[in-house]
Design a protein around this motif. Sequence first.
Motif, short mmCIF file in Angstrom:
data_model
loop_
_atom_site.label_atom_id
_atom_site.label_comp_id
_atom_site.label_asym_id
_atom_site.label_seq_id
_atom_site.Cartn_x
_atom_site.Cartn_y
_atom_site.Cartn_z
N ARG A 3 68.59 26.12 21.79
CA ARG A 3 67.72 25.11 21.22
C ARG A 3 68.43 23.76 21.09
O ARG A 3 68.10 22.95 20.25
CB ARG A 3 67.23 25.55 19.84
N ASP A 4 69.42 23.52 21.95
CA ASP A 4 70.15 22.26 21.99
C ASP A 4 70.75 21.89 20.64
O ASP A 4 70.72 20.73 20.23
CB ASP A 4 69.26 21.12 22.51
N ARG A 5 71.27 22.88 19.94
CA ARG A 5 71.93 22.71 18.64
C ARG A 5 71.02 22.12 17.58
O ARG A 5 71.47 21.52 16.63
CB ARG A 5 73.22 21.89 18.80
N ARG A 6 69.71 22.31 17.72
CA ARG A 6 68.75 21.85 16.72
C ARG A 6 68.44 23.00 15.78
O ARG A 6 67.76 23.97 16.15
CB ARG A 6 67.48 21.34 17.39
N ALA A 7 68.95 22.91 14.54
CA ALA A 7 68.83 24.00 13.58
C ALA A 7 67.36 24.30 13.25
O ALA A 7 67.00 25.47 13.11
CB ALA A 7 69.60 23.68 12.31
N ASP A 8 66.53 23.27 13.15
CA ASP A 8 65.13 23.51 12.80
C ASP A 8 64.41 24.31 13.89
O ASP A 8 63.67 25.24 13.60
CB ASP A 8 64.41 22.21 12.48
N ALA A 9 64.64 23.97 15.14
CA ALA A 9 64.01 24.69 16.25
C ALA A 9 64.55 26.11 16.36
O ALA A 9 63.80 27.06 16.60
CB ALA A 9 64.22 23.94 17.55
N PRO A 18 65.46 26.97 7.91
CA PRO A 18 66.61 26.23 8.45
C PRO A 18 67.86 26.32 7.56
O PRO A 18 68.98 26.40 8.07
CB PRO A 18 66.11 24.80 8.56
N THR A 22 71.61 27.57 8.63
CA THR A 22 72.79 26.75 8.35
C THR A 22 73.82 27.55 7.56
O THR A 22 75.01 27.53 7.88
CB THR A 22 72.39 25.48 7.58
#
Length: 59
Positions: A3-9, A18, A22
């Motif tokens: 997810r390209d280092r996107r925590a929310d996705a 999220p 984390t």
Amino acid sequence: MERDRRADAAAAALHIHPNTLTYRLRRFGALTDRDLSSTGALAEVWLAIQAAGALGLTD
């Protein structure tokens, strides 16, 4: 990484909050002595997980 280092996705894909993601990443980093904010450390962990999967060591 997927997810390209996107925590929310990533959290949405895992069906968790999220903040939970984390926390788990921070806890993993502490247990393995890896700073996952470092691209090198993250790549090392990612490659190890991929190798384990290729060897049939994961679900």
